[in-house]
Design an enzyme around this catalytic site. Sequence first.
Site, PDB file in Angstrom:
ATOM      1  N   GLY A  11       0.852  -1.196   0.000  1.00 20.20           N
ATOM      2  CA  GLY A  11       0.000   0.000   0.000  1.00 20.20           C
ATOM      3  C   GLY A  11       0.882   1.237   0.000  1.00 20.20           C
ATOM      4  O   GLY A  11       2.059   1.189  -0.378  1.00 20.20           O
ATOM      5  N   ASN A  36       2.758  -8.604  -0.988  1.00 17.81           N
ATOM      6  CA  ASN A  36       1.411  -8.029  -0.939  1.00 17.81           C
ATOM      7  C   ASN A  36       0.388  -9.105  -1.268  1.00 17.81           C
ATOM      8  O   ASN A  36       0.642  -9.995  -2.079  1.00 17.81           O
ATOM      9  CB  ASN A  36       1.296  -6.852  -1.923  1.00 17.81           C
ATOM     10  CG  ASN A  36       0.130  -5.932  -1.580  1.00 17.81           C
ATOM     11  OD1 ASN A  36      -0.069  -5.590  -0.419  1.00 17.81           O
ATOM     12  ND2 ASN A  36      -0.638  -5.531  -2.574  1.00 17.81           N
ATOM     13  N   VAL A  80       0.638 -12.620   4.381  1.00 21.27           N
ATOM     14  CA  VAL A  80       1.482 -12.816   5.562  1.00 21.27           C
ATOM     15  C   VAL A  80       0.681 -13.583   6.607  1.00 21.27           C
ATOM     16  O   VAL A  80      -0.436 -13.209   6.940  1.00 21.27           O
ATOM     17  CB  VAL A  80       1.938 -11.449   6.141  1.00 21.27           C
ATOM     18  CG1 VAL A  80       2.777 -11.645   7.390  1.00 21.27           C
ATOM     19  CG2 VAL A  80       2.701 -10.650   5.094  1.00 21.27           C
ATOM     20  N   GLU A 168     -18.280  10.040   1.817  1.00 17.68           N
ATOM     21  CA  GLU A 168     -17.861   9.991   0.409  1.00 17.68           C
ATOM     22  C   GLU A 168     -18.641   8.907  -0.342  1.00 17.68           C
ATOM     23  O   GLU A 168     -19.037   9.092  -1.484  1.00 17.68           O
ATOM     24  CB  GLU A 168     -16.350   9.744   0.304  1.00 17.68           C
ATOM     25  CG  GLU A 168     -15.530  10.965   0.721  1.00 17.68           C
ATOM     26  CD  GLU A 168     -14.091  10.947   0.199  1.00 17.68           C
ATOM     27  OE1 GLU A 168     -13.389   9.959   0.469  1.00 17.68           O
ATOM     28  OE2 GLU A 168     -13.685  11.912  -0.477  1.00 17.68           O
ATOM     29  N   ASP A 295      -1.194   2.787   8.581  1.00 16.57           N
ATOM     30  CA  ASP A 295      -2.190   2.518   9.628  1.00 16.57           C
ATOM     31  C   ASP A 295      -1.741   1.457  10.630  1.00 16.57           C
ATOM     32  O   ASP A 295      -2.358   1.309  11.688  1.00 16.57           O
ATOM     33  CB  ASP A 295      -3.510   2.036   8.998  1.00 16.57           C
ATOM     34  CG  ASP A 295      -4.221   3.134   8.232  1.00 16.57           C
ATOM     35  OD1 ASP A 295      -3.638   4.211   8.033  1.00 16.57           O
ATOM     36  OD2 ASP A 295      -5.375   2.895   7.817  1.00 16.57           O
ATOM     37  N   LYS A 374      -9.174  17.677  -4.987  1.00 19.74           N
ATOM     38  CA  LYS A 374      -9.081  16.239  -4.690  1.00 19.74           C
ATOM     39  C   LYS A 374      -8.509  15.503  -5.907  1.00 19.74           C
ATOM     40  O   LYS A 374      -7.649  14.647  -5.789  1.00 19.74           O
ATOM     41  CB  LYS A 374     -10.460  15.698  -4.285  1.00 19.74           C
ATOM     42  CG  LYS A 374     -10.459  14.206  -4.108  1.00 19.74           C
ATOM     43  CD  LYS A 374     -11.151  13.657  -2.912  1.00 19.74           C
ATOM     44  CE  LYS A 374     -10.827  12.169  -2.846  1.00 19.74           C
ATOM     45  NZ  LYS A 374     -11.214  11.484  -1.688  1.00 19.74           N
TER      46      LYS A 374
HETATM   47  P1  NAD Z   1     -14.090   7.228  11.266  1.00 20.95           P
HETATM   48  O1  NAD Z   1     -13.702   6.524  12.494  1.00 20.95           O
HETATM   49  O2  NAD Z   1     -13.506   8.556  10.972  1.00 20.95           O
HETATM   50  O3  NAD Z   1     -15.686   7.409  11.206  1.00 20.95           O
HETATM   51  C1  NAD Z   1     -16.548   6.383  11.644  1.00 20.95           C
HETATM   52  C2  NAD Z   1     -17.872   6.998  12.087  1.00 20.95           C
HETATM   53  O4  NAD Z   1     -18.741   5.928  12.442  1.00 20.95           O
HETATM   54  C3  NAD Z   1     -17.733   7.881  13.315  1.00 20.95           C
HETATM   55  O5  NAD Z   1     -18.340   9.133  13.058  1.00 20.95           O
HETATM   56  C4  NAD Z   1     -18.458   7.104  14.401  1.00 20.95           C
HETATM   57  O6  NAD Z   1     -19.132   7.943  15.330  1.00 20.95           O
HETATM   58  C5  NAD Z   1     -19.456   6.298  13.586  1.00 20.95           C
HETATM   59  N1  NAD Z   1     -19.898   5.089  14.305  1.00 20.95           N
HETATM   60  C6  NAD Z   1     -19.148   4.275  15.089  1.00 20.95           C
HETATM   61  N2  NAD Z   1     -19.915   3.287  15.610  1.00 20.95           N
HETATM   62  C7  NAD Z   1     -21.165   3.481  15.141  1.00 20.95           C
HETATM   63  C8  NAD Z   1     -22.392   2.782  15.300  1.00 20.95           C
HETATM   64  N3  NAD Z   1     -22.503   1.701  16.065  1.00 20.95           N
HETATM   65  N4  NAD Z   1     -23.481   3.239  14.633  1.00 20.95           N
HETATM   66  C9  NAD Z   1     -23.396   4.335  13.838  1.00 20.95           C
HETATM   67  N5  NAD Z   1     -22.267   5.030  13.673  1.00 20.95           N
HETATM   68  C10 NAD Z   1     -21.152   4.616  14.292  1.00 20.95           C
HETATM   69  O7  NAD Z   1     -13.797   6.173  10.074  1.00 20.95           O
HETATM   70  P2  NAD Z   1     -13.567   6.461   8.525  1.00 20.95           P
HETATM   71  O8  NAD Z   1     -14.599   7.379   7.989  1.00 20.95           O
HETATM   72  O9  NAD Z   1     -13.444   5.134   7.865  1.00 20.95           O
HETATM   73  O10 NAD Z   1     -12.177   7.197   8.488  1.00 20.95           O
HETATM   74  C11 NAD Z   1     -10.994   6.526   8.945  1.00 20.95           C
HETATM   75  C12 NAD Z   1      -9.802   7.457   8.789  1.00 20.95           C
HETATM   76  O11 NAD Z   1      -9.523   7.634   7.402  1.00 20.95           O
HETATM   77  C13 NAD Z   1     -10.041   8.842   9.356  1.00 20.95           C
HETATM   78  O12 NAD Z   1      -8.866   9.323   9.932  1.00 20.95           O
HETATM   79  C14 NAD Z   1     -10.398   9.657   8.152  1.00 20.95           C
HETATM   80  O13 NAD Z   1     -10.081  11.026   8.306  1.00 20.95           O
HETATM   81  C15 NAD Z   1      -9.586   8.994   7.064  1.00 20.95           C
HETATM   82  N6  NAD Z   1     -10.250   9.154   5.757  1.00 20.95           N
HETATM   83  C16 NAD Z   1      -9.924  10.266   5.033  1.00 20.95           C
HETATM   84  C17 NAD Z   1     -10.561  10.474   3.821  1.00 20.95           C
HETATM   85  C18 NAD Z   1     -10.213  11.731   3.037  1.00 20.95           C
HETATM   86  O14 NAD Z   1      -9.282  12.437   3.460  1.00 20.95           O
HETATM   87  N7  NAD Z   1     -10.929  12.041   1.964  1.00 20.95           N
HETATM   88  C19 NAD Z   1     -11.522   9.590   3.325  1.00 20.95           C
HETATM   89  C20 NAD Z   1     -11.829   8.449   4.101  1.00 20.95           C
HETATM   90  C21 NAD Z   1     -11.179   8.252   5.319  1.00 20.95           C
END
Ligand code: NAD
Length: 393
Positions: A11, A36, A80, A168, A295, A374
């Site tokens: 990745g 990978n 792995v 998104e 990560d 973006k």
């Molecule tokens: P996240 O942890 O940011 O969001 C998960 C959301 O799910 C949270 O708001 C949480 O409150 C909610 N949640 C948790 N348990 C729940 C439940 N039981 N019922 C309903 N809602 C619940 O996860 P993500 O969106 O996958 O993001 C992961 C990381 O990747 C973050 O740091 C994010 O900033 C990053 N990311 C960045 C981009 C970008 O920059 N465009 C895009 C995707 C992800």
Amino acid sequence: MSKHILILGGGYGGLLSALTARKYLSAEEATITVVNRVPFHQIVTELHRLAVGNLKEQAVALPLEKLLRGKDIDLRIDTVERIGLDEKKVLLKSGITYDYDMLVVALGSETAFFGIPGLAENSFTLKSVEDANKIRAHVEARIVEYAKTKNKADATFVVGGGGLTGIELVGELADMLPGLCRKNGVDFNDVSLYTVEAGPSILLGFPAEHIERAQTSLEKRGVKFLTGVAITEMTETTVSLKDGSTIETNTLVWTGGVQGNALVANCGIEVNRGRATVTEFLQSTSHSDVYVAGDSAVVMMPEGGRPYPPTAQLAWQMGETIGYNMFAQLKGAPMQSFAPVFSGTLASLGRKDGIATIGANQTRLKGLPASLMKEASNVRYLSHINGLFALAY
Ligand code: NAD
């Protein structure tokens, strides 16, 4: 004598570790192997678009063989199984074992299901090209099915989690479903598209104006937001919510959170909540011959003691620092501290809208300028890894 650098994961972190190490170390000085699970480098920042067919698989699944061609980097497509830190060996699913002098662990994260009953078994996730393809095929099949049976569960789509991944994705679904409905003779008004978020609002931690923009932009396109209510259970056909209500659906995409990779958490390396702790040079705090990227690691911000968010831009910068530091360690030269540059947060809200916070002064953008930023950021990354061929798609 030539050293063996073994890199687990192709990745952002793994690929950039390999390319950068090779920039500084000749093939005589070090053999580099990348392992990978799949033969391609996945542009995970664009998976939500693949999940609705808004771009082709070739644009997000870049053949590693092509990216590494002519670089004297060995590639092994395998999974792995076990990391043996004491004996400095890594066992792969095929039965092959690799010895190493230096190891880079860049195996990414896993979906966190938080022990919610039925969730892992009955939901889709969006962590890989394979996941995105499954979502696309499933959503299309549901609408085809609804046209025949008028079973409301087939026309109901739930995204669990209102973080960036969920938002998104729901934006893409909102833009794609009307066309899919038209093609199949289904009235789009029959479709229900939900985002369920446990927190008090979507995109927690984002500027209020961006939350407002995301919510109104998506509501206009038919997304219903249920906030302040957690998903507590999922069966094949029913999402249960904390307030006792239920949603009948055959589609839940779970984007509720990520956690460290179990393989890393259980290999004996020092971890903090499942993610490897690292020094300022991105070496494991317990094993100086192991570096951890992306990560799989937890990196604390210098100010505030909070960890950096697990993002692609951070992972590839970690890979670059690691590539250089492995060279420095082998040569006995000073290593570089990890000092990431944040280009900002860029998120799409479907095909034509987006929100962005750019640069050190946190400039905020909305709409087309955010969408273009973006796009530009993706092009910049692809050019950096010599992957511009992906844009041909
Ligand atoms: P996240 O942890 O940011 O969001 C998960 C959301 O799910 C949270 O708001 C949480 O409150 C909610 N949640 C948790 N348990 C729940 C439940 N039981 N019922 C309903 N809602 C619940 O996860 P993500 O969106 O996958 O993001 C992961 C990381 O990747 C973050 O740091 C994010 O900033 C990053 N990311 C960045 C981009 C970008 O920059 N465009 C895009 C995707 C992800």
